[in-house]
Scaffold this motif. Structure first.
Motif, PDB file in Angstrom:
ATOM      1  N   ASP A 204       0.865  -1.172   0.000  1.00 28.00           N
ATOM      2  CA  ASP A 204       0.000   0.000   0.000  1.00 28.00           C
ATOM      3  C   ASP A 204       0.912   1.236   0.000  1.00 28.00           C
ATOM      4  OD1 ASP A 204      -1.501   2.233   0.866  1.00 28.00           O
ATOM      5  OD2 ASP A 204      -2.831   0.981   2.059  1.00 28.00           O
ATOM      6  N   PRO A 205       0.679   2.200  -0.876  1.00 26.27           N
ATOM      7  CA  PRO A 205       1.541   3.390  -0.920  1.00 26.27           C
ATOM      8  C   PRO A 205       1.670   4.100   0.432  1.00 26.27           C
ATOM      9  CG  PRO A 205       0.073   3.394  -2.810  1.00 26.27           C
ATOM     10  CD  PRO A 205      -0.355   2.235  -1.921  1.00 26.27           C
ATOM     11  N   GLU A 206       0.690   3.976   1.270  1.00 29.73           N
ATOM     12  CA  GLU A 206       0.744   4.605   2.596  1.00 29.73           C
ATOM     13  C   GLU A 206       1.774   3.945   3.510  1.00 29.73           C
ATOM     14  OE1 GLU A 206      -0.998   7.393   3.330  1.00 29.73           O
ATOM     15  OE2 GLU A 206      -1.684   7.308   1.245  1.00 29.73           O
ATOM     16  N   ARG A 207       2.189   2.727   3.180  1.00 29.27           N
ATOM     17  CA  ARG A 207       3.098   1.978   4.058  1.00 29.27           C
ATOM     18  C   ARG A 207       4.547   1.965   3.563  1.00 29.27           C
ATOM     19  NH1 ARG A 207       1.526  -3.647   5.672  1.00 29.27           N
ATOM     20  NH2 ARG A 207       2.967  -3.135   7.335  1.00 29.27           N
ATOM     21  N   VAL A 208       4.833   2.686   2.478  1.00 31.64           N
ATOM     22  CA  VAL A 208       6.173   2.645   1.897  1.00 31.64           C
ATOM     23  C   VAL A 208       7.243   2.976   2.932  1.00 31.64           C
ATOM     24  CG1 VAL A 208       7.734   3.761   0.247  1.00 31.64           C
ATOM     25  CG2 VAL A 208       5.449   3.066  -0.484  1.00 31.64           C
ATOM     26  N   ASP A 209       7.119   4.100   3.617  1.00 33.45           N
ATOM     27  CA  ASP A 209       8.151   4.516   4.575  1.00 33.45           C
ATOM     28  C   ASP A 209       8.328   3.502   5.694  1.00 33.45           C
ATOM     29  OD1 ASP A 209       8.661   6.801   3.105  1.00 33.45           O
ATOM     30  OD2 ASP A 209       7.297   8.055   4.288  1.00 33.45           O
ATOM     31  N   GLU A 210       7.227   2.981   6.190  1.00 32.96           N
ATOM     32  CA  GLU A 210       7.279   1.981   7.264  1.00 32.96           C
ATOM     33  C   GLU A 210       8.044   0.737   6.811  1.00 32.96           C
ATOM     34  OE1 GLU A 210       4.161  -1.197   9.272  1.00 32.96           O
ATOM     35  OE2 GLU A 210       3.359   0.528   8.161  1.00 32.96           O
ATOM     36  N   LEU A 211       7.721   0.248   5.616  1.00 34.31           N
ATOM     37  CA  LEU A 211       8.340  -0.987   5.142  1.00 34.31           C
ATOM     38  C   LEU A 211       9.788  -0.783   4.699  1.00 34.31           C
ATOM     39  CD1 LEU A 211       5.273  -2.535   3.349  1.00 34.31           C
ATOM     40  CD2 LEU A 211       6.215  -3.116   5.579  1.00 34.31           C
ATOM     41  N   VAL A 212      10.095   0.363   4.127  1.00 31.66           N
ATOM     42  CA  VAL A 212      11.494   0.659   3.799  1.00 31.66           C
ATOM     43  C   VAL A 212      12.309   0.716   5.088  1.00 31.66           C
ATOM     44  CG1 VAL A 212      13.061   2.438   2.911  1.00 31.66           C
ATOM     45  CG2 VAL A 212      11.054   1.773   1.577  1.00 31.66           C
ATOM     46  N   GLY A 213      11.755   1.308   6.130  1.00 33.25           N
ATOM     47  CA  GLY A 213      12.424   1.327   7.435  1.00 33.25           C
ATOM     48  C   GLY A 213      12.660  -0.074   7.970  1.00 33.25           C
ATOM     49  N   ALA A 214      11.682  -0.961   7.775  1.00 32.90           N
ATOM     50  CA  ALA A 214      11.826  -2.346   8.227  1.00 32.90           C
ATOM     51  C   ALA A 214      12.937  -3.058   7.448  1.00 32.90           C
ATOM     52  CB  ALA A 214      10.501  -3.089   8.080  1.00 32.90           C
ATOM     53  N   VAL A 215      13.046  -2.780   6.151  1.00 30.77           N
ATOM     54  CA  VAL A 215      14.110  -3.379   5.332  1.00 30.77           C
ATOM     55  C   VAL A 215      15.473  -2.929   5.851  1.00 30.77           C
ATOM     56  CG1 VAL A 215      15.203  -3.355   3.049  1.00 30.77           C
ATOM     57  CG2 VAL A 215      12.736  -3.726   3.246  1.00 30.77           C
ATOM     58  N   PHE A 216      15.628  -1.641   6.101  1.00 31.82           N
ATOM     59  CA  PHE A 216      16.916  -1.144   6.602  1.00 31.82           C
ATOM     60  C   PHE A 216      17.223  -1.681   7.991  1.00 31.82           C
ATOM     61  CE2 PHE A 216      16.619   1.802   3.067  1.00 31.82           C
ATOM     62  CZ  PHE A 216      17.948   1.883   2.673  1.00 31.82           C
ATOM     63  N   ALA A 217      16.219  -1.853   8.828  1.00 30.40           N
ATOM     64  CA  ALA A 217      16.427  -2.438  10.157  1.00 30.40           C
ATOM     65  C   ALA A 217      16.904  -3.886  10.024  1.00 30.40           C
ATOM     66  CB  ALA A 217      15.145  -2.360  10.975  1.00 30.40           C
ATOM     67  N   GLU A 218      16.336  -4.613   9.082  1.00 31.01           N
ATOM     68  CA  GLU A 218      16.738  -6.009   8.869  1.00 31.01           C
ATOM     69  C   GLU A 218      18.159  -6.090   8.324  1.00 31.01           C
ATOM     70  OE1 GLU A 218      16.362 -10.169   8.915  1.00 31.01           O
ATOM     71  OE2 GLU A 218      15.356  -8.558   9.985  1.00 31.01           O
ATOM     72  N   ILE A 219      18.512  -5.199   7.421  1.00 28.67           N
ATOM     73  CA  ILE A 219      19.885  -5.156   6.906  1.00 28.67           C
ATOM     74  C   ILE A 219      20.856  -4.889   8.051  1.00 28.67           C
ATOM     75  CG2 ILE A 219      21.478  -3.752   5.517  1.00 28.67           C
ATOM     76  CD1 ILE A 219      19.126  -3.433   3.498  1.00 28.67           C
ATOM     77  N   GLU A 220      20.514  -3.947   8.897  1.00 26.52           N
ATOM     78  CA  GLU A 220      21.360  -3.624  10.054  1.00 26.52           C
ATOM     79  C   GLU A 220      21.498  -4.827  10.989  1.00 26.52           C
ATOM     80  OE1 GLU A 220      23.904  -1.174  11.973  1.00 26.52           O
ATOM     81  OE2 GLU A 220      22.784  -0.594  10.182  1.00 26.52           O
ATOM     82  N   ARG A 221      20.393  -5.511  11.244  1.00 25.55           N
ATOM     83  CA  ARG A 221      20.405  -6.679  12.135  1.00 25.55           C
ATOM     84  C   ARG A 221      21.275  -7.797  11.552  1.00 25.55           C
ATOM     85  NH1 ARG A 221      18.383 -11.690  12.791  1.00 25.55           N
ATOM     86  NH2 ARG A 221      17.265 -11.644  10.811  1.00 25.55           N
ATOM     87  N   LEU A 222      21.136  -8.049  10.248  1.00 24.59           N
ATOM     88  CA  LEU A 222      21.932  -9.116   9.637  1.00 24.59           C
ATOM     89  C   LEU A 222      23.423  -8.823   9.731  1.00 24.59           C
ATOM     90  CD1 LEU A 222      19.887 -10.075   6.459  1.00 24.59           C
ATOM     91  CD2 LEU A 222      20.306 -11.474   8.489  1.00 24.59           C
ATOM     92  N   GLY A 223      23.812  -7.570   9.551  1.00 27.04           N
ATOM     93  CA  GLY A 223      25.219  -7.214   9.657  1.00 27.04           C
ATOM     94  C   GLY A 223      25.734  -7.267  11.078  1.00 27.04           C
ATOM     95  N   ALA A 224      24.890  -6.940  12.035  1.00 26.92           N
ATOM     96  CA  ALA A 224      25.312  -6.908  13.438  1.00 26.92           C
ATOM     97  C   ALA A 224      25.247  -8.287  14.098  1.00 26.92           C
ATOM     98  CB  ALA A 224      24.442  -5.925  14.218  1.00 26.92           C
TER      99      ALA A 224
END
Length: 115
Positions: free
Chosen positions: A10-30
């Motif tokens: 949903d276009p309304e959730r773009v920022d939320e889900l992009v934030g979740a992707v970056f959080a997951e990338i950070e978690r995988l690296g850490a």
């Protein structure tokens, strides 16, 4: 190299889900993935490999890649065992090495507005 991450939402959730992707990338690296995630990654790799080896395109791409990069083409025959050898630490190391959150392009396709 290039890494693509894509999803529909949903276009309304773009920022939320992009934030979740970056959080997951950070978690995988850490932290790296947990054991169930590693098992899932291996299973996905096994299934993809089982389907791929039945297609000429897989072999053609693999052989051309070997030639282009100077790799041993016999490694194509060992892909199954390489998939089984993947560890959480290998994934963590790859995430740290290849996910550069300071260097990316974000593209968002939104529905056309109608009047």
């Amino acid at each position: 190299y290039r890494i693509d991450i894509g999803f529909g939402c949903d276009p309304e959730r773009v920022d939320e889900l992009v934030g979740a992707v970056f959080a997951e990338i950070e978690r995988l690296g850490a932290e790296g993935p947990d054991s169930s995630e590693v098992a899932s990654i291996r299973e996905i790799g096994r299934r993809r490999h089982e389907r791929s080896v039945k297609n000429n395109g897989y072999w053609q791409h693999g052989l051309l890649s070997s030639l282009r990069y100077g790799d041993d083409p016999r490694l194509l025959l060992e892909a199954g065992s390489l998939i089984e050898s993947v560890t959480a630490e290998m994934i963590r190391g790859a995430a740290k090495k290849y996910f550069d959150t300071d260097n990316y392009i974000q593209v968002v396709l939104r529905p056309e507005e109608t009047d």
